[in-house]
Design a protein around this motif. Structure first.
Motif, PDB file in Angstrom:
ATOM      1  N   ASN A 103      -8.768  -1.020  -2.145  1.00 42.61           N
ATOM      2  CA  ASN A 103      -7.477  -1.430  -2.719  1.00 42.61           C
ATOM      3  C   ASN A 103      -7.045  -0.603  -3.923  1.00 42.61           C
ATOM      4  N   ALA A 155      -3.517   0.883  -3.992  1.00 41.76           N
ATOM      5  CA  ALA A 155      -2.306   0.170  -4.421  1.00 41.76           C
ATOM      6  C   ALA A 155      -1.644   0.970  -5.544  1.00 41.76           C
ATOM      7  N   ALA A 197      -4.117   2.563   4.835  1.00 38.36           N
ATOM      8  CA  ALA A 197      -4.975   1.398   4.595  1.00 38.36           C
ATOM      9  C   ALA A 197      -5.164   0.615   5.892  1.00 38.36           C
ATOM     10  N   TYR A 225       0.343   2.179   3.062  1.00 36.82           N
ATOM     11  CA  TYR A 225       0.050   1.004   3.903  1.00 36.82           C
ATOM     12  C   TYR A 225      -0.474   1.428   5.276  1.00 36.82           C
ATOM     13  N   PHE A 266      -5.772  -6.691   0.866  1.00 37.56           N
ATOM     14  CA  PHE A 266      -6.817  -5.969   1.612  1.00 37.56           C
ATOM     15  C   PHE A 266      -7.980  -6.932   1.916  1.00 37.56           C
ATOM     16  N   THR A 267      -8.310  -7.763   0.934  1.00 38.60           N
ATOM     17  CA  THR A 267      -9.418  -8.711   1.115  1.00 38.60           C
ATOM     18  C   THR A 267      -9.080  -9.716   2.212  1.00 38.60           C
ATOM     19  N   ARG A 294      -2.238  -6.310  -4.765  1.00 37.45           N
ATOM     20  CA  ARG A 294      -3.495  -5.582  -4.998  1.00 37.45           C
ATOM     21  C   ARG A 294      -4.655  -6.105  -4.161  1.00 37.45           C
ATOM     22  N   TYR A 295      -4.551  -7.375  -3.693  1.00 40.44           N
ATOM     23  CA  TYR A 295      -5.731  -7.983  -3.041  1.00 40.44           C
ATOM     24  C   TYR A 295      -5.548  -8.430  -1.599  1.00 40.44           C
ATOM     25  N   ILE A 354     -14.066  -4.283  -2.914  1.00 46.37           N
ATOM     26  CA  ILE A 354     -12.752  -4.428  -3.536  1.00 46.37           C
ATOM     27  C   ILE A 354     -12.865  -4.135  -5.038  1.00 46.37           C
TER      28      ILE A 354
END
Ligand code: P53
Length: 476
Positions: free
Chosen positions: A178, A181, A211, A208, A266-267, A263-264, A238
């Motif tokens: 992440n 970002a 990712a 994006y 991704f998790t 920012r998160y 992360i």
């Protein structure tokens, strides 16, 4: 519970490109880290077009762990490490990245390294991609812009799982996935994804897309790991910098929430195997048309991670502004200084309580075991004439963080697997390429210009951390 579990994984963390050196040895190919020069606080590392004569590339030789790992692991064992987190340099196994067969000399190096750890009962914890993708994949394929890189990564992961399944149980796919970002700066897109933006390109959708391919590759790797050996544990990784609202004004609060979303997320994908709705709505609002197929979505579902690894160095703060009515988060413009915390010499906000907050945040959201795989204090150390380094500031930083981590476990009931402070031996800084931004319990005699004997010596924090481990976190 009164304290940490009896099998708590105390250890230390590093990454291949930041300490190994030997950048051409054993058939290794150049990685993205090999084309980055040394920078400084406020001076970005230059990303050159290949390796150019006359430039200083600190990762080429780093601290020569490639030749000295036996002595270094002996020192880790002396501190009582239960685990050691490092990465496998992708370019040792696949020098260019698109080969069909791996390089045996590279495979052998990690066999020997893991054997050396296991000799002392130190469990290797391994990141597959830690800012070191093959440079060839950048030049020929455009890095993670390109869907083809998924196959190359999965092949690399499969080879690693097959070869090391009986030596390595804990894995992570992409380090600090992440970080990207932060796509307006050149560093994170390049180190995370091998992306060099063209002048005038719309950076955000490209980030994006990259990712997304990484998340699919990660999920496919998790699936492959389970097929090879169901006892393997594969986590995500992360970079956790919790984002606080500057004030309790409702718009500031909402801004902080949006920032956390951006920012998160991704998790969410790693853990739940699907995109959060807020992000899909954001793509639509912005008109981003991404290549996300039904097959990809099925792959994401089948490759949810077993645990959440994360780094924690600092917290951030943000606030709403009149020129941003939708409260969109932009990492280069939305962050403000937090008046309640101090900063390191590199401007990183020191906030031990933020670690307890982060542990609770992850646990509340995901209920997966957590692993703090990086935490630490980059500082300028002074080596006295007698060779000693009195790094009390590092002890203060780490003990304050461990005390908060303990509250999260004991008082809040968070499931925490282990703790591996960053740069347990001094190494090359990722962000700046400096040697003088030191994190270690072990001092390495080398300076920013590459001068020094490379001799290792124990800092004051060495004996301190040894005691932390032997008391299972009771003696801070
Ligand atoms: P350095 C930014 C923010 C948080 C963590 O960083 C970061 C970065 C990138 O600089 O990186 C992680 O060396 C990373 C390590 C790195 C470590 O933090 O810039 O996973 O590779 O060395 C510390 O001081």
């Amino acid at each position: 519970m009164s304290g940490f579990k009896s099998d708590f994984l105390w250890g230390g963390a590093v990454a291949a490109h930041q300490l190994e050196g030997g950048w051409k040895e054993g058939g290794k190919g150049p990685s993205v880290a090999d084309v980055m020069t040394a920078g400084a606080h406020g001076v970005a590392r230059e990303i050159t077009d290949g390796v150019l004569p006359g430039k200083n590339y600190p990762n080429h030789d780093a601290i020569d762990f490639y030749h000295r790992y036996k002595d270094d692991i002996k020192l880790f064992a002396e501190m009582g490490f239960k685990c050691f987190r490092t990465s496998i340099a992708w370019t040792r196994l696949f020098p260019k990245g698109d080969e069909l067969e791996p390089n045996e000399a590279g495979l052998k190096f990690y066999d020997d390294l893991f054997d050396e750890c296991l000799k002392y009962g130190i469990e290797p914890v391994i990141t597959l991609s830690h800012f070191e993708m093959p440079y060839h994949l950048v030049k020929e394929y455009g890095g993670w812009r390109n869907r083809k890189v998924i196959d190359f990564f999965v092949r690399f992961a499969k080879v690693a799982f097959e070869r090391y399944q009986h030596k390595v149980k804990y894995w992570m796919t992409f380090n600090e996935i992440n970080n990207q970002a932060n796509f307006h700066e050149d560093f994170a897109p390049f180190t995370n994804s091998g992306i060099k933006y063209e002048e005038g390109e719309d950076r955000e959708p490209i980030m994006y897309q990259a990712a997304h391919y990484e998340l699919v590759a990660s999920a496919l790797a998790v699936k492959v790991a389970r097929e090879i050996n169901p006892s393997l544990q594969v986590g995500c990784m992360i970079a956790m910098c919790p984002i606080y609202p500057l004030t309790c004004a409702p718009d500031d609060m909402m801004m902080a929430m949006n920032a956390m979303h951006r920012r998160y997320w991704f998790t969410d994908v790693h853990v739940r195997g699907k995109y959060p709705q807020h992000l899909l709505n954001y793509f639509e609002r912005r008109g981003f048309e991404l290549d996300i197929t039904a097959e990809d979505n099925a792959a994401l579902k089948q490759g949810c991670v077993d645990y959440i690894g994360f780094s924690y160095y600092m917290s951030f703060a943000t606030k709403a502004t009149a020129d941003n009515p939708q409260l969109d988060y932009d990492e280069t413009t939305s962050l403000v200084s937090n008046p309640y915390v101090k900063k390191s010499d590199w401007g990183w906000q020191i906030d031990p309580v933020g670690l307890r907050y982060s542990l609770n945040w992850f646990w509340d959201h995901y209920q997966l075991p957590l692993f703090i795989v990086e935490n630490g204090f980059g500082a300028i150390d002074v080596r006295e004439n007698d060779g000693s380094v009195n790094d009390q500031y590092r002890i203060d930083y780490l003990s304050a963080h461990i005390a908060e981590m303990k509250k999260a476990v004991v008082e809040d009931g968070v499931d925490l697997m282990g703790y591996t402070p960053w740069g347990c031996i001094d190494l090359v800084s990722a962000g700046t390429g400096e040697m003088k931004k030191r994190y270690g319990f072990i001092y390495v005699d080398k300076d920013n210009e590459g001068n020094g004997t490379l001799e290792r010596s124990r800092k004051k924090s060495f004996a301190w951390y040894q005691k932390v481990i032997s008391s299972n976190g009771e003696s801070l």
